[in-house]
Design a protein around this motif. Sequence first.
Motif, PDB file in Angstrom:
ATOM      1  N   TRP A  74      61.714  62.608  20.186  1.00 29.92           N
ATOM      2  CA  TRP A  74      62.152  61.394  20.879  1.00 29.92           C
ATOM      3  C   TRP A  74      63.680  61.406  21.022  1.00 29.92           C
ATOM      4  CZ3 TRP A  74      61.252  56.025  18.148  1.00 29.92           C
ATOM      5  CH2 TRP A  74      61.656  54.993  19.008  1.00 29.92           C
TER       6      TRP A  74
ATOM      7  N   THR B  26      64.175  54.603  25.970  1.00 25.39           N
ATOM      8  CA  THR B  26      63.226  55.702  26.194  1.00 25.39           C
ATOM      9  C   THR B  26      61.884  55.384  25.544  1.00 25.39           C
ATOM     10  OG1 THR B  26      64.261  56.825  24.349  1.00 25.39           O
ATOM     11  CG2 THR B  26      64.822  57.607  26.541  1.00 25.39           C
ATOM     12  N   GLY B  27      61.927  54.672  24.413  1.00 27.03           N
ATOM     13  CA  GLY B  27      60.676  54.284  23.761  1.00 27.03           C
ATOM     14  C   GLY B  27      59.843  53.392  24.650  1.00 27.03           C
TER      15      GLY B  27
ATOM     16  N   GLY C 136      57.719  64.371  29.120  1.00 24.12           N
ATOM     17  CA  GLY C 136      57.217  63.911  30.406  1.00 24.12           C
ATOM     18  C   GLY C 136      57.106  62.398  30.447  1.00 24.12           C
ATOM     19  N   ARG C 137      56.516  61.836  29.411  1.00 12.89           N
ATOM     20  CA  ARG C 137      56.318  60.385  29.415  1.00 12.89           C
ATOM     21  C   ARG C 137      57.644  59.647  29.398  1.00 12.89           C
ATOM     22  NH1 ARG C 137      51.044  58.500  29.033  1.00 12.89           N
ATOM     23  NH2 ARG C 137      52.071  56.545  29.567  1.00 12.89           N
ATOM     24  N   ILE C 138      58.636  60.209  28.684  1.00 19.21           N
ATOM     25  CA  ILE C 138      59.947  59.558  28.650  1.00 19.21           C
ATOM     26  C   ILE C 138      60.579  59.586  30.039  1.00 19.21           C
ATOM     27  CG2 ILE C 138      62.306  59.947  27.808  1.00 19.21           C
ATOM     28  CD1 ILE C 138      61.121  60.352  25.059  1.00 19.21           C
TER      29      ILE C 138
ATOM     30  N   HIS D 107      49.978  63.500  42.065  1.00 21.59           N
ATOM     31  CA  HIS D 107      49.600  64.915  41.969  1.00 21.59           C
ATOM     32  C   HIS D 107      49.420  65.453  43.377  1.00 21.59           C
ATOM     33  CE1 HIS D 107      48.809  65.008  37.572  1.00 21.59           C
ATOM     34  NE2 HIS D 107      48.857  63.712  37.807  1.00 21.59           N
TER      35      HIS D 107
ATOM     36  N   VAL E  28      60.033  53.278  27.975  1.00 23.33           N
ATOM     37  CA  VAL E  28      59.586  54.053  29.140  1.00 23.33           C
ATOM     38  C   VAL E  28      58.389  54.914  28.761  1.00 23.33           C
ATOM     39  CG1 VAL E  28      60.249  55.849  30.786  1.00 23.33           C
ATOM     40  CG2 VAL E  28      61.835  54.035  30.238  1.00 23.33           C
ATOM     41  N   PHE E  29      58.361  55.374  27.509  1.00 23.67           N
ATOM     42  CA  PHE E  29      57.270  56.232  27.045  1.00 23.67           C
ATOM     43  C   PHE E  29      55.910  55.595  27.300  1.00 23.67           C
ATOM     44  CE2 PHE E  29      54.291  57.644  23.837  1.00 23.67           C
ATOM     45  CZ  PHE E  29      54.404  59.004  23.935  1.00 23.67           C
ATOM     46  N   PHE E  30      55.821  54.278  27.117  1.00 24.84           N
ATOM     47  CA  PHE E  30      54.525  53.616  27.254  1.00 24.84           C
ATOM     48  C   PHE E  30      54.244  53.145  28.679  1.00 24.84           C
ATOM     49  CE2 PHE E  30      55.417  53.294  22.724  1.00 24.84           C
ATOM     50  CZ  PHE E  30      54.254  53.871  22.246  1.00 24.84           C
ATOM     51  N   LYS E  31      55.177  53.424  29.595  1.00 22.78           N
ATOM     52  CA  LYS E  31      54.914  53.073  30.992  1.00 22.78           C
ATOM     53  C   LYS E  31      54.008  54.129  31.607  1.00 22.78           C
ATOM     54  CE  LYS E  31      58.947  50.439  32.413  1.00 22.78           C
ATOM     55  NZ  LYS E  31      60.221  50.586  33.117  1.00 22.78           N
ATOM     56  N   LYS E  32      53.389  53.743  32.714  1.00 27.11           N
ATOM     57  CA  LYS E  32      52.506  54.674  33.404  1.00 27.11           C
ATOM     58  C   LYS E  32      53.349  55.686  34.173  1.00 27.11           C
ATOM     59  CE  LYS E  32      48.251  54.403  35.889  1.00 27.11           C
ATOM     60  NZ  LYS E  32      48.260  54.626  37.293  1.00 27.11           N
ATOM     61  N   PRO E  33      52.992  56.975  34.114  1.00 27.41           N
ATOM     62  CA  PRO E  33      53.754  57.948  34.900  1.00 27.41           C
ATOM     63  C   PRO E  33      53.645  57.643  36.387  1.00 27.41           C
ATOM     64  CG  PRO E  33      52.348  59.059  33.326  1.00 27.41           C
ATOM     65  CD  PRO E  33      51.972  57.620  33.285  1.00 27.41           C
ATOM     66  N   ILE E  34      54.732  57.881  37.102  1.00 22.88           N
ATOM     67  CA  ILE E  34      54.729  57.561  38.523  1.00 22.88           C
ATOM     68  C   ILE E  34      54.437  58.787  39.390  1.00 22.88           C
ATOM     69  CG2 ILE E  34      56.240  55.556  38.387  1.00 22.88           C
ATOM     70  CD1 ILE E  34      58.549  57.403  39.068  1.00 22.88           C
ATOM     71  N   THR E  35      54.087  59.890  38.711  1.00 22.71           N
ATOM     72  CA  THR E  35      53.839  61.128  39.443  1.00 22.71           C
ATOM     73  C   THR E  35      52.613  61.007  40.347  1.00 22.71           C
ATOM     74  OG1 THR E  35      54.709  62.330  37.579  1.00 22.71           O
ATOM     75  CG2 THR E  35      53.451  63.596  39.146  1.00 22.71           C
TER      76      THR E  35
ATOM     77  N   PHE F  18      46.481  67.123  45.451  1.00 24.13           N
ATOM     78  CA  PHE F  18      45.221  66.400  45.265  1.00 24.13           C
ATOM     79  C   PHE F  18      45.321  64.950  45.740  1.00 24.13           C
ATOM     80  CE2 PHE F  18      45.898  69.381  41.707  1.00 24.13           C
ATOM     81  CZ  PHE F  18      45.085  70.389  42.184  1.00 24.13           C
TER      82      PHE F  18
ATOM     83  N   THR G 254      66.309  61.678  24.404  1.00 25.31           N
ATOM     84  CA  THR G 254      67.068  60.464  24.674  1.00 25.31           C
ATOM     85  C   THR G 254      68.557  60.751  24.754  1.00 25.31           C
ATOM     86  OG1 THR G 254      65.429  59.185  23.474  1.00 25.31           O
ATOM     87  CG2 THR G 254      67.539  58.142  23.868  1.00 25.31           C
TER      88      THR G 254
ATOM     89  N   VAL H  62      55.646  64.341  25.468  1.00 22.83           N
ATOM     90  CA  VAL H  62      56.560  63.235  25.160  1.00 22.83           C
ATOM     91  C   VAL H  62      57.711  63.230  26.145  1.00 22.83           C
ATOM     92  CG1 VAL H  62      58.207  62.387  23.465  1.00 22.83           C
ATOM     93  CG2 VAL H  62      55.961  63.087  22.727  1.00 22.83           C
TER      94      VAL H  62
ATOM     95  N   GLN I  12      58.789  59.428  32.741  1.00 23.14           N
ATOM     96  CA  GLN I  12      57.761  58.813  33.592  1.00 23.14           C
ATOM     97  C   GLN I  12      56.967  59.829  34.401  1.00 23.14           C
ATOM     98  OE1 GLN I  12      57.724  55.210  35.595  1.00 23.14           O
ATOM     99  NE2 GLN I  12      59.490  54.372  34.571  1.00 23.14           N
ATOM    100  N   ARG I  13      56.702  60.986  33.833  1.00 24.27           N
ATOM    101  CA  ARG I  13      55.777  61.919  34.469  1.00 24.27           C
ATOM    102  C   ARG I  13      54.738  62.322  33.434  1.00 24.27           C
ATOM    103  NH1 ARG I  13      57.561  66.802  33.148  1.00 24.27           N
ATOM    104  NH2 ARG I  13      59.524  66.825  32.033  1.00 24.27           N
ATOM    105  N   PRO I  14      53.605  62.881  33.844  1.00 24.84           N
ATOM    106  CA  PRO I  14      52.528  63.082  32.863  1.00 24.84           C
ATOM    107  C   PRO I  14      52.674  64.313  31.982  1.00 24.84           C
ATOM    108  CG  PRO I  14      51.789  63.643  35.051  1.00 24.84           C
ATOM    109  CD  PRO I  14      53.177  63.149  35.207  1.00 24.84           C
TER     110      PRO I  14
END
Lengths: 337, 176
Positions: free
Chosen positions: A295, B22-23, A39-41, B34, B25-32, B37, A299, A37, A43-45
């Motif tokens: 969350w 933040t909620g 990470g996603r907040i 890797h 952003v949570f559903f956005k795609k990660p910009i990392t 690789f 935040t 969570v 924007q990383r995986p």
Amino acid sequence: MQIASSPNLLFIIAIAIVIVLYVFTNSAVLVLVERKVCGRIQQRPGPTEVGPFGLLQTAIDGLKLMGKQLIVPEKADSKLFKLAPVLSFVPPIVALIVVPFSKVLQVNDLDVGVLFIIALASLNVLAILIAGWSSANKYSLFGAIRSVAQNIAYEIPLLMSLLSAVLWVGSLRLSDLVEAQGGHWFVFNVFGFIGFCIYFITGMAETNRAPFDLPEAESELTAGFHTEYTGMGFGLFFLGEYTNMLLVASIATSLFLGGYNLPFFTLEGSGILLEGLRLLIFLAKVYFLIIVMIWMRWTFPRVRFDQLLNLCWKYLIPISMVNLAAEAIWIKALGGN
Amino acid sequence: MISYFKEMFSGLNSLFTGMRITGKVFFKKPITVHYPFERMEVTPNFRGHTDMVIEKGFHKCITCMMCERICPSNCIRVIAEKPEGAKKKELVAYHLDFTKCSLCANCVEVCPTSALYFSHEYTLVGTSRHDFHFNLLERAKKRAAETGIVWGPPEPEPKTESEKPKKEAAAAPAEA
């Protein structure tokens, strides 16, 4: 409804194993969920490398922690130093025995269940105080002092918000509290709603999580009270924190969100399927609350210490007092419930 | 008393605003990316060390020595020879001392035939400083071999002489 009225040794051991296993898996999963969570907040995986989707990350981390040497600082009070992690880890686990996961899945339905939980939950402060004191480290001591000041302040609104639920039902027994909310959760009521909000905030403060993580404020105090702990000493504090989260969320669910009841209608009868459904409902609520906690942690910025105490003494305590008094008058005026 | 509630509600409002952000952003795609690789595409403006342009299977250098003269760091050494019977000088080796290069781009700009460009190499590593003394001609040949380009002068006229510069160029690294 109790599993056994006269518990024998075998039963106690079995229950202990089940609860400890549950607590360990719960913590392992929550650490991973938290990191994902977080990470996603940002924007990383989050963890992705160990196992599919990083699922084995916490297992590996746990293994690493267990493999590390336990170092006791030279000047530390070694007995207290070793006692503190255990003291922080055991009480929340013990408190779980009165939590009604479903109608049947409750180890012991004490008459004073709420009191029992509060008594054990407040032992956490003692553990942090002992850890901070025995480490013989200024950062640890600062962390411990902050924790004590914070927890003493937040215990008052915490108790009063729980009392609002107890006053409504007129019982400290958790099964009574949950049964009384069949169909009509306490949170649907004005008093219950305010009580729930205050309980949730103070619960976050009790678990020492951001935005109230002053006892371990990394940027100021290195790691606060667990600065000197290595390996599983630190691991137990970590487990204790996640178990405390589980406990806070379970109490909030049982007292305010109707426990294993669905909103607006009641589930009657018993049977394995129905019990399973109840368990699922309960866990869904608990983990929803925990996700909200995570969350919030990622935040909000950490509060300053005066802000922390201001929030408690200027807002939470007066509001919870007024709430409790108003509820008492309301109940008296209506003559019972 | 009013300010008390005002403060409380504005504070609460700010908390919910934060959680909404933040909620989302949570559903956005990660910009990392890797990194080991996957790699990001390097911007065309990126300046790595200079490299020789390969055009029609050959370099474009006419050995005018302009780059060597203009280089403020004095890190370019162009070695050219005039083979017997040839009209023009032939490039034998193009030495770049990348340890001294300041990536000022003067050589790239001054080149009359645009024979140089900036490579997008950003993972250079070596265990000795001598690893960064490049022979750009050799590098260009290697690059041509990797991409399957047949190395050789394009004009049909000096084709008879093509054997000679090749040999000399091969001898160049030993000399360096």
